[in-house]
Design a protein around this motif. Structure first.
Motif, PDB file in Angstrom:
ATOM      1  N   ILE A   1       2.964  -1.358   4.335  1.00 14.71           N
ATOM      2  CA  ILE A   1       2.508  -0.017   3.969  1.00 14.71           C
ATOM      3  C   ILE A   1       3.750   0.834   3.747  1.00 14.71           C
ATOM      4  N   LEU A   2       3.791   1.528   2.627  1.00 11.77           N
ATOM      5  CA  LEU A   2       4.884   2.446   2.306  1.00 11.77           C
ATOM      6  C   LEU A   2       4.373   3.856   2.557  1.00 11.77           C
ATOM      7  N   LEU A   3       4.904   4.478   3.588  1.00 17.24           N
ATOM      8  CA  LEU A   3       4.377   5.746   4.089  1.00 17.24           C
ATOM      9  C   LEU A   3       5.393   6.858   3.847  1.00 17.24           C
ATOM     10  N   ASN A   4       4.899   8.053   3.556  1.00 26.92           N
ATOM     11  CA  ASN A   4       5.770   9.205   3.350  1.00 26.92           C
ATOM     12  C   ASN A   4       5.192  10.395   4.104  1.00 26.92           C
TER      13      ASN A   4
ATOM     14  N   GLU B   1      10.996   9.438   5.589  1.00 27.57           N
ATOM     15  CA  GLU B   1      10.930  10.642   6.422  1.00 27.57           C
ATOM     16  C   GLU B   1      12.022  11.641   6.054  1.00 27.57           C
ATOM     17  N   VAL B   2      12.362  11.720   4.770  1.00 32.01           N
ATOM     18  CA  VAL B   2      13.498  12.551   4.366  1.00 32.01           C
ATOM     19  C   VAL B   2      13.260  14.046   4.578  1.00 32.01           C
ATOM     20  N   TYR B   3      11.991  14.452   4.704  1.00 25.95           N
ATOM     21  CA  TYR B   3      11.693  15.873   4.932  1.00 25.95           C
ATOM     22  C   TYR B   3      11.435  16.169   6.406  1.00 25.95           C
TER      23      TYR B   3
ATOM     24  N   ASN C   1       5.636  14.275   0.046  1.00 24.10           N
ATOM     25  CA  ASN C   1       5.928  14.822  -1.277  1.00 24.10           C
ATOM     26  C   ASN C   1       5.007  14.115  -2.278  1.00 24.10           C
ATOM     27  N   PRO C   2       4.187  14.828  -3.065  1.00 22.17           N
ATOM     28  CA  PRO C   2       4.262  16.258  -3.356  1.00 22.17           C
ATOM     29  C   PRO C   2       3.271  17.156  -2.623  1.00 22.17           C
ATOM     30  N   THR C   3       2.375  16.629  -1.794  1.00 26.63           N
ATOM     31  CA  THR C   3       1.279  17.468  -1.303  1.00 26.63           C
ATOM     32  C   THR C   3       1.674  18.412  -0.185  1.00 26.63           C
ATOM     33  N   GLY C   4       2.782  18.123   0.515  1.00 22.86           N
ATOM     34  CA  GLY C   4       3.166  18.957   1.643  1.00 22.86           C
ATOM     35  C   GLY C   4       2.431  18.638   2.928  1.00 22.86           C
ATOM     36  N   THR C   5       1.604  17.599   2.915  1.00 28.78           N
ATOM     37  CA  THR C   5       0.878  17.194   4.114  1.00 28.78           C
ATOM     38  C   THR C   5       1.832  16.561   5.127  1.00 28.78           C
ATOM     39  N   VAL C   6       1.626  16.865   6.392  1.00 30.40           N
ATOM     40  CA  VAL C   6       2.341  16.204   7.487  1.00 30.40           C
ATOM     41  C   VAL C   6       1.300  15.416   8.271  1.00 30.40           C
TER      42      VAL C   6
ATOM     43  N   ILE D   1       0.847  -1.189   0.000  1.00 30.45           N
ATOM     44  CA  ILE D   1       0.000   0.000   0.000  1.00 30.45           C
ATOM     45  C   ILE D   1       0.880   1.236   0.000  1.00 30.45           C
ATOM     46  N   ALA D   2       0.604   2.150  -0.918  1.00 33.07           N
ATOM     47  CA  ALA D   2       1.343   3.414  -0.991  1.00 33.07           C
ATOM     48  C   ALA D   2       0.347   4.554  -1.090  1.00 33.07           C
ATOM     49  N   LEU D   3       0.641   5.640  -0.410  1.00 35.96           N
ATOM     50  CA  LEU D   3      -0.231   6.805  -0.476  1.00 35.96           C
ATOM     51  C   LEU D   3       0.034   7.557  -1.769  1.00 35.96           C
ATOM     52  N   GLU D   4      -1.023   7.741  -2.563  1.00 35.64           N
ATOM     53  CA  GLU D   4      -0.840   8.526  -3.776  1.00 35.64           C
ATOM     54  C   GLU D   4      -1.413   9.933  -3.570  1.00 35.64           C
ATOM     55  N   PRO D   5      -0.796  10.943  -4.169  1.00 37.15           N
ATOM     56  CA  PRO D   5       0.354  10.887  -5.068  1.00 37.15           C
ATOM     57  C   PRO D   5       1.616  10.452  -4.326  1.00 37.15           C
ATOM     58  N   TYR D   6       2.474   9.701  -5.039  1.00 41.50           N
ATOM     59  CA  TYR D   6       3.663   9.145  -4.411  1.00 41.50           C
ATOM     60  C   TYR D   6       4.907   9.497  -5.228  1.00 41.50           C
ATOM     61  N   TYR D   7       6.035   9.530  -4.529  1.00 42.33           N
ATOM     62  CA  TYR D   7       7.340   9.702  -5.174  1.00 42.33           C
ATOM     63  C   TYR D   7       7.494   8.614  -6.222  1.00 42.33           C
ATOM     64  N   ASP D   8       7.941   8.980  -7.418  1.00 43.48           N
ATOM     65  CA  ASP D   8       7.831   8.055  -8.554  1.00 43.48           C
ATOM     66  C   ASP D   8       8.639   6.770  -8.390  1.00 43.48           C
ATOM     67  N   SER D   9       9.717   6.800  -7.610  1.00 36.42           N
ATOM     68  CA  SER D   9      10.502   5.575  -7.456  1.00 36.42           C
ATOM     69  C   SER D   9       9.753   4.501  -6.670  1.00 36.42           C
ATOM     70  N   TYR D  10       8.748   4.892  -5.885  1.00 38.47           N
ATOM     71  CA  TYR D  10       7.982   3.892  -5.142  1.00 38.47           C
ATOM     72  C   TYR D  10       7.399   2.850  -6.089  1.00 38.47           C
ATOM     73  N   ALA D  11       6.741   3.335  -7.125  1.00 45.39           N
ATOM     74  CA  ALA D  11       6.080   2.426  -8.059  1.00 45.39           C
ATOM     75  C   ALA D  11       7.087   1.519  -8.744  1.00 45.39           C
ATOM     76  N   ALA D  12       8.209   2.075  -9.175  1.00 45.07           N
ATOM     77  CA  ALA D  12       9.215   1.272  -9.870  1.00 45.07           C
ATOM     78  C   ALA D  12       9.829   0.237  -8.937  1.00 45.07           C
ATOM     79  N   CYS D  13      10.090   0.604  -7.699  1.00 42.01           N
ATOM     80  CA  CYS D  13      10.712  -0.333  -6.762  1.00 42.01           C
ATOM     81  C   CYS D  13       9.751  -1.458  -6.377  1.00 42.01           C
ATOM     82  N   ILE D  14       8.483  -1.133  -6.209  1.00 44.62           N
ATOM     83  CA  ILE D  14       7.495  -2.184  -5.946  1.00 44.62           C
ATOM     84  C   ILE D  14       7.451  -3.155  -7.114  1.00 44.62           C
ATOM     85  N   ALA D  15       7.491  -2.605  -8.327  1.00 39.15           N
ATOM     86  CA  ALA D  15       7.466  -3.458  -9.522  1.00 39.15           C
ATOM     87  C   ALA D  15       8.705  -4.344  -9.594  1.00 39.15           C
ATOM     88  N   MET D  16       9.877  -3.781  -9.318  1.00 39.48           N
ATOM     89  CA  MET D  16      11.102  -4.572  -9.376  1.00 39.48           C
ATOM     90  C   MET D  16      11.097  -5.699  -8.343  1.00 39.48           C
ATOM     91  N   ALA D  17      10.433  -5.456  -7.214  1.00 40.92           N
ATOM     92  CA  ALA D  17      10.339  -6.494  -6.188  1.00 40.92           C
ATOM     93  C   ALA D  17       9.284  -7.536  -6.523  1.00 40.92           C
TER      94      ALA D  17
END
Length: 398
Positions: A177-180, A213-215, A184-189, A121-137
């Motif tokens: 769950i992949l959480l951010n 949690e990079v921000y 990014n990008p919504t600015g929500t905390v 599970i990933a919250l969308e909108p999501y950082y684009d690498s999330y989708a690619a990394c899930i696919a690679m796994a």
């Protein structure tokens, strides 16, 4: 010569072409537009940290392969950072792993923890690498959409997590769950109450959580960053991802890390060692010093970015955008429908010619493209004079 009929690109990655960041940055270069698309600062970070990297190079620290888990100085600094700021205790030898930025940390975590067929599970909108990394796994991406909520009189409008929708997304195949947050990008905390609900769900359904949690240090007034791992029952099932790039404005150094239990750290290290093995040797020593900078540095960084946020957000509102003023990160999400447009892709591709500014269409961060269609992201991690010039140009749209 025989014709190859099988596609060259692995089918798991077939949906991922050139990133929107490459496309829009090329458009900025071609048109001479101000690039508020890609999220990197246009000034370097603290001079003393840059000099620390030079000193490490000259002293021969990190010029050869550093230890696989990361240099001890950085692992200790990360552990101290988590303890002093959040009360989280991690063993630097067994519970901290240094990575080539947060992007590798995400990839290694997903490759290590996800089996083919597992749902993530990933919250969308999501950082684009999330989708690619899930696919690679070999995992299956299950998006849960953050939805815009208008101002109810208590503060700025924001994108919110529908906790009922999150709960409904969990199935017997859900692995993690992949959480951010800050997001990014919504600015929500995400608030403590929202995170507590996520934690309760993870414990109830025996899920892992990977938190980006990079921000963490880019959180403005009225909001507070709460690490998910600090909540009851979550330390042993959470992989927390941190990074130096956003906090210290050295994005090219690619120094990130994870903190997690020994078992989770060992699992992620097993995947990470076959990606880069090691990276950024001398820079690791410099970031160890950066994490020990006084609070005045972090306070000044937030104050500077808050002022730039307000400069850009106010300018965007004056230009006719509906603005979601962020509680964190260094991005502003806007709605272009008040400007008579609802197609973010077309809008962003025409904006350099119309106004001399580049932005990113948020729809690229969605599986449900229609949900993100009218939203456009601008970065404000730029010099004040650059933002002032961009605001002046955007007035052409009014």
């Amino acid at each position: 010569m025989a014709v190859m009929t099988r596609p060259l690109l692995n089918r798991r990655l077939a949906e991922f072409g050139t990133t929107i960041f490459a496309e829009m940055s090329a458009l900025a270069a071609r048109t001479g537009a101000i690039n508020l698309g890609q999220g990197f600062p246009d000034t370097d970070g603290p001079e003393e940290i840059r000099e620390a990297a030079v000193r490490a190079l000259r002293d021969g620290h990190g010029n050869q392969y550093p230890p696989g888990p990361g240099v001890p100085e950085l692992r200790s600094a990360v552990a101290d950072h988590q303890r002093e700021r959040y009360g989280l205790s991690y063993d630097p030898d067994t519970e901290v792993l240094v990575t080539a930025g947060a992007t590798e940390a995400i990839a290694a975590a997903l490759l290590a923890l996800v089996e083919p067929g597992d749902e993530v599970i990933a919250l969308e909108p999501y950082y684009d690498s999330y989708a690619a990394c899930i696919a690679m796994a070999g995992g299956t991406r299950v998006p849960v959409t953050l939805r815009p909520q208008q101002d109810d009189g208590t503060g700025d409008p924001r994108f919110v997590l529908d906790l009922d929708e999150l709960r409904a997304a969990v199935t017997d195949r859900t692995r993690l769950i992949l959480l951010n947050t800050p997001h990014n990008p919504t600015g929500t905390v995400l608030t403590r109450a929202e995170l507590t609900a996520v934690a309760d769900l993870a414990i109830e359904r025996d899920l892992l959580v990977v938190t980006d949690e990079v921000y963490e240090h880019l959180v403005f007034e009225g909001a507070a960053h709460v690490p998910l791992a600090s909540l009851p029952g979550m330390r042993e099932r959470t992989v927390t991802i941190g990074s130096s790039g956003k906090t210290f404005s050295f994005t090219g150094w690619k120094v990130g890390w994870i903190t997690a239990s020994p078992e989770l750290t060992s699992a992620v290290r097993s995947a990470k060692q076959f990606l880069t093995y090691v990276s950024s040797g001398p820079f690791q020593y410099a970031i160890a010093e950066a994490l020990r900078l006084p609070d005045t540095y972090f306070d000044s960084l937030r104050a500077d970015l808050a002022a730039k946020r307000d400069l850009l957000a106010d300018g965007l509102a004056q230009a006719g955008f509906a603005v979601y003023r962020p509680a964190g990160t260094y991005f502003v999400t806007t709605d272009i429908r008040p400007l008579g447009d609802g197609d973010g892709f077309a809008f962003c591709r025409s904006l350099p010619e119309r106004a001399g500014v580049v932005a990113i269409p948020n729809a690229v961060f969605y599986d449900h493209r229609e949900a993100g269609a009218p939203f456009v992201r601008f970065a404000f991690c730029k010099k004040t004079e650059v933002l002032e010039k961009a605001v002046s140009r955007l007035k052409r749209l009014g």
